[in-house]
Design a protein around this motif. Structure first.
Motif, PDB file in Angstrom:
ATOM      1  N   TYR A  41      13.574  -7.830 -15.325  1.00 30.75           N
ATOM      2  CA  TYR A  41      12.233  -7.272 -15.450  1.00 30.75           C
ATOM      3  C   TYR A  41      11.907  -6.491 -14.175  1.00 30.75           C
ATOM      4  O   TYR A  41      11.873  -7.068 -13.090  1.00 30.75           O
ATOM      5  CB  TYR A  41      11.196  -8.378 -15.630  1.00 30.75           C
ATOM      6  CG  TYR A  41      11.346  -9.139 -16.917  1.00 30.75           C
ATOM      7  CD1 TYR A  41      10.577  -8.802 -18.022  1.00 30.75           C
ATOM      8  CD2 TYR A  41      12.250 -10.187 -17.034  1.00 30.75           C
ATOM      9  CE1 TYR A  41      10.708  -9.504 -19.209  1.00 30.75           C
ATOM     10  CE2 TYR A  41      12.388 -10.883 -18.220  1.00 30.75           C
ATOM     11  CZ  TYR A  41      11.621 -10.534 -19.299  1.00 30.75           C
ATOM     12  OH  TYR A  41      11.753 -11.208 -20.477  1.00 30.75           O
ATOM     13  N   GLY A  42      11.689  -5.199 -14.295  1.00 27.20           N
ATOM     14  CA  GLY A  42      11.234  -4.362 -13.192  1.00 27.20           C
ATOM     15  C   GLY A  42       9.773  -4.036 -13.436  1.00 27.20           C
ATOM     16  O   GLY A  42       9.458  -3.197 -14.274  1.00 27.20           O
ATOM     17  N   LEU A  43       8.888  -4.729 -12.731  1.00 23.55           N
ATOM     18  CA  LEU A  43       7.463  -4.664 -13.062  1.00 23.55           C
ATOM     19  C   LEU A  43       6.625  -3.852 -12.075  1.00 23.55           C
ATOM     20  O   LEU A  43       5.404  -3.858 -12.140  1.00 23.55           O
ATOM     21  CB  LEU A  43       6.913  -6.074 -13.209  1.00 23.55           C
ATOM     22  CG  LEU A  43       7.516  -6.795 -14.420  1.00 23.55           C
ATOM     23  CD1 LEU A  43       7.399  -8.302 -14.287  1.00 23.55           C
ATOM     24  CD2 LEU A  43       6.868  -6.308 -15.699  1.00 23.55           C
TER      25      LEU A  43
ATOM     26  N   GLU B 151       4.863  -2.093  -8.615  1.00 23.66           N
ATOM     27  CA  GLU B 151       4.135  -2.467  -7.403  1.00 23.66           C
ATOM     28  C   GLU B 151       2.629  -2.474  -7.632  1.00 23.66           C
ATOM     29  O   GLU B 151       2.126  -1.737  -8.471  1.00 23.66           O
ATOM     30  CB  GLU B 151       4.429  -1.471  -6.282  1.00 23.66           C
ATOM     31  CG  GLU B 151       5.869  -1.379  -5.880  1.00 23.66           C
ATOM     32  CD  GLU B 151       6.112  -0.323  -4.815  1.00 23.66           C
ATOM     33  OE1 GLU B 151       5.252   0.574  -4.624  1.00 23.66           O
ATOM     34  OE2 GLU B 151       7.161  -0.392  -4.179  1.00 23.66           O
ATOM     35  N   GLN B 152       1.944  -3.297  -6.861  1.00 21.40           N
ATOM     36  CA  GLN B 152       0.483  -3.310  -6.793  1.00 21.40           C
ATOM     37  C   GLN B 152       0.109  -3.296  -5.318  1.00 21.40           C
ATOM     38  O   GLN B 152       0.814  -3.863  -4.486  1.00 21.40           O
ATOM     39  CB  GLN B 152      -0.091  -4.564  -7.443  1.00 21.40           C
ATOM     40  CG  GLN B 152       0.207  -4.706  -8.914  1.00 21.40           C
ATOM     41  CD  GLN B 152      -0.764  -3.930  -9.775  1.00 21.40           C
ATOM     42  OE1 GLN B 152      -1.808  -3.489  -9.324  1.00 21.40           O
ATOM     43  NE2 GLN B 152      -0.409  -3.763 -11.038  1.00 21.40           N
ATOM     44  N   GLU B 153      -1.004  -2.674  -4.976  1.00 21.27           N
ATOM     45  CA  GLU B 153      -1.447  -2.629  -3.591  1.00 21.27           C
ATOM     46  C   GLU B 153      -2.779  -3.365  -3.453  1.00 21.27           C
ATOM     47  O   GLU B 153      -3.712  -3.129  -4.223  1.00 21.27           O
ATOM     48  CB  GLU B 153      -1.611  -1.186  -3.118  1.00 21.27           C
ATOM     49  CG  GLU B 153      -1.900  -1.099  -1.637  1.00 21.27           C
ATOM     50  CD  GLU B 153      -1.945   0.323  -1.128  1.00 21.27           C
ATOM     51  OE1 GLU B 153      -2.830   0.605  -0.301  1.00 21.27           O
ATOM     52  OE2 GLU B 153      -1.111   1.134  -1.570  1.00 21.27           O
ATOM     53  N   PHE B 154      -2.844  -4.256  -2.427  1.00 24.59           N
ATOM     54  CA  PHE B 154      -4.053  -5.011  -2.135  1.00 24.59           C
ATOM     55  C   PHE B 154      -4.229  -5.071  -0.637  1.00 24.59           C
ATOM     56  O   PHE B 154      -3.280  -5.383   0.091  1.00 24.59           O
ATOM     57  CB  PHE B 154      -3.969  -6.438  -2.685  1.00 24.59           C
ATOM     58  CG  PHE B 154      -3.651  -6.483  -4.132  1.00 24.59           C
ATOM     59  CD1 PHE B 154      -4.621  -6.201  -5.074  1.00 24.59           C
ATOM     60  CD2 PHE B 154      -2.375  -6.766  -4.565  1.00 24.59           C
ATOM     61  CE1 PHE B 154      -4.322  -6.213  -6.408  1.00 24.59           C
ATOM     62  CE2 PHE B 154      -2.070  -6.791  -5.899  1.00 24.59           C
ATOM     63  CZ  PHE B 154      -3.052  -6.510  -6.828  1.00 24.59           C
ATOM     64  N   ASP B 155      -5.410  -4.785  -0.174  1.00 27.40           N
ATOM     65  CA  ASP B 155      -5.764  -4.927   1.229  1.00 27.40           C
ATOM     66  C   ASP B 155      -4.763  -4.204   2.138  1.00 27.40           C
ATOM     67  O   ASP B 155      -4.392  -4.700   3.194  1.00 27.40           O
ATOM     68  CB  ASP B 155      -5.846  -6.414   1.583  1.00 27.40           C
ATOM     69  CG  ASP B 155      -6.645  -6.660   2.852  1.00 27.40           C
ATOM     70  OD1 ASP B 155      -7.574  -5.870   3.134  1.00 27.40           O
ATOM     71  OD2 ASP B 155      -6.328  -7.634   3.559  1.00 27.40           O
ATOM     72  N   GLY B 156      -4.274  -3.039   1.682  1.00 27.89           N
ATOM     73  CA  GLY B 156      -3.361  -2.238   2.481  1.00 27.89           C
ATOM     74  C   GLY B 156      -1.900  -2.633   2.412  1.00 27.89           C
ATOM     75  O   GLY B 156      -1.056  -2.008   3.033  1.00 27.89           O
ATOM     76  N   ASP B 157      -1.556  -3.690   1.666  1.00 28.12           N
ATOM     77  CA  ASP B 157      -0.168  -4.122   1.527  1.00 28.12           C
ATOM     78  C   ASP B 157       0.301  -3.911   0.084  1.00 28.12           C
ATOM     79  O   ASP B 157      -0.487  -3.991  -0.857  1.00 28.12           O
ATOM     80  CB  ASP B 157      -0.007  -5.600   1.891  1.00 28.12           C
ATOM     81  CG  ASP B 157      -0.199  -5.846   3.372  1.00 28.12           C
ATOM     82  OD1 ASP B 157       0.351  -5.068   4.165  1.00 28.12           O
ATOM     83  OD2 ASP B 157      -0.891  -6.818   3.711  1.00 28.12           O
ATOM     84  N   THR B 158       1.591  -3.666  -0.075  1.00 22.83           N
ATOM     85  CA  THR B 158       2.178  -3.441  -1.386  1.00 22.83           C
ATOM     86  C   THR B 158       2.949  -4.685  -1.812  1.00 22.83           C
ATOM     87  O   THR B 158       3.719  -5.237  -1.030  1.00 22.83           O
ATOM     88  CB  THR B 158       3.137  -2.232  -1.345  1.00 22.83           C
ATOM     89  OG1 THR B 158       2.384  -1.089  -0.937  1.00 22.83           O
ATOM     90  CG2 THR B 158       3.740  -1.967  -2.702  1.00 22.83           C
ATOM     91  N   TYR B 159       2.746  -5.105  -3.057  1.00 20.20           N
ATOM     92  CA  TYR B 159       3.409  -6.284  -3.610  1.00 20.20           C
ATOM     93  C   TYR B 159       4.222  -5.857  -4.827  1.00 20.20           C
ATOM     94  O   TYR B 159       3.671  -5.385  -5.819  1.00 20.20           O
ATOM     95  CB  TYR B 159       2.374  -7.350  -3.989  1.00 20.20           C
ATOM     96  CG  TYR B 159       1.589  -7.810  -2.785  1.00 20.20           C
ATOM     97  CD1 TYR B 159       2.057  -8.842  -1.999  1.00 20.20           C
ATOM     98  CD2 TYR B 159       0.406  -7.179  -2.428  1.00 20.20           C
ATOM     99  CE1 TYR B 159       1.347  -9.256  -0.874  1.00 20.20           C
ATOM    100  CE2 TYR B 159      -0.305  -7.582  -1.309  1.00 20.20           C
ATOM    101  CZ  TYR B 159       0.172  -8.625  -0.536  1.00 20.20           C
ATOM    102  OH  TYR B 159      -0.526  -9.018   0.568  1.00 20.20           O
ATOM    103  N   ASP B 160       5.530  -6.009  -4.713  1.00 22.55           N
ATOM    104  CA  ASP B 160       6.486  -5.617  -5.741  1.00 22.55           C
ATOM    105  C   ASP B 160       6.858  -6.852  -6.559  1.00 22.55           C
ATOM    106  O   ASP B 160       7.021  -7.939  -6.004  1.00 22.55           O
ATOM    107  CB  ASP B 160       7.722  -5.027  -5.067  1.00 22.55           C
ATOM    108  CG  ASP B 160       8.764  -4.578  -6.062  1.00 22.55           C
ATOM    109  OD1 ASP B 160       8.406  -3.883  -7.025  1.00 22.55           O
ATOM    110  OD2 ASP B 160       9.944  -4.919  -5.876  1.00 22.55           O
ATOM    111  N   LEU B 161       7.018  -6.685  -7.881  1.00 22.61           N
ATOM    112  CA  LEU B 161       7.421  -7.799  -8.727  1.00 22.61           C
ATOM    113  C   LEU B 161       8.606  -7.391  -9.584  1.00 22.61           C
ATOM    114  O   LEU B 161       8.524  -6.455 -10.383  1.00 22.61           O
ATOM    115  CB  LEU B 161       6.260  -8.258  -9.623  1.00 22.61           C
ATOM    116  CG  LEU B 161       6.584  -9.404 -10.589  1.00 22.61           C
ATOM    117  CD1 LEU B 161       7.054 -10.649  -9.845  1.00 22.61           C
ATOM    118  CD2 LEU B 161       5.360  -9.729 -11.441  1.00 22.61           C
ATOM    119  N   SER B 162       9.705  -8.074  -9.389  1.00 20.35           N
ATOM    120  CA  SER B 162      10.869  -7.949 -10.262  1.00 20.35           C
ATOM    121  C   SER B 162      11.474  -9.342 -10.385  1.00 20.35           C
ATOM    122  O   SER B 162      11.395 -10.151  -9.451  1.00 20.35           O
ATOM    123  CB  SER B 162      11.889  -6.954  -9.705  1.00 20.35           C
ATOM    124  OG  SER B 162      12.367  -7.382  -8.458  1.00 20.35           O
TER     125      SER B 162
END
Length: 143
Positions: A116-118, A120-131
């Motif tokens: 699963y390549g899901l 990126e999301q960005e919160f509070d200036g940081d990027t969170y990648d989910l795979s």
């Protein structure tokens, strides 16, 4: 570990099999990232549920079906990070392969791997990648 269900339809043309399936799973899949400051992780992510809608194609040999799948994937998550939290829904793709063994006219068992390549999301200036990768085993009933 996730648990869930799936529904789908297959059509066979000689030895070739084509179809579509949708599935939804839920559970306590989680992970932590420790920046190395103190004894506790600084970021945690939990996948509340994971769903996909995929096309399937394969080849049948007697009672064995070898197949590949690809399609759309969605995951609902909860993220806790320094200074806050967020509940984003990630959208991306999935691709994988599997094998199914026909037990009788109505029942089959299967094993399947999917990536699963899901994105990126960005919160509070940081990027969170989910795979993530999943291994699935199950029992199917044919109507």
């Amino acid at each position: 570990m996730l648990a869930g269900g799936q529904v789908g339809a297959l059509a066979q043309f000689g030895n070739f099999v084509l179809g579509v399936q949708g599935d939804v799973s839920g559970g306590g899949l989680s992970g932590n990232y420790d920046f190395g400051f103190g004894p506790f992780p600084n970021i945690s992510m939990e996948v509340n549920w994971l769903a996909s809608l995929t096309a399937r194609g394969g080849v049948a040999f007697d009672s064995v079906l070898l197949y590949g799948l690809a399609g759309l994937a969605v995951a609902d998550t909860a993220i806790k990070y320094p200074g806050g939290s967020a509940d984003p829904t990630y959208t991306g793709y999935t691709a994988g392969a599997g094998v199914a063994l026909k037990l009788n006219a109505n029942w089959s068992v299967f094993g399947e791997y999917a990536y699963y390549g899901l994105g990126e999301q960005e919160f509070d200036g940081d990027t969170y990648d989910l795979s993530l990768s999943s291994g699935k085993v199950g029992l199917n009933y044919k109507f």
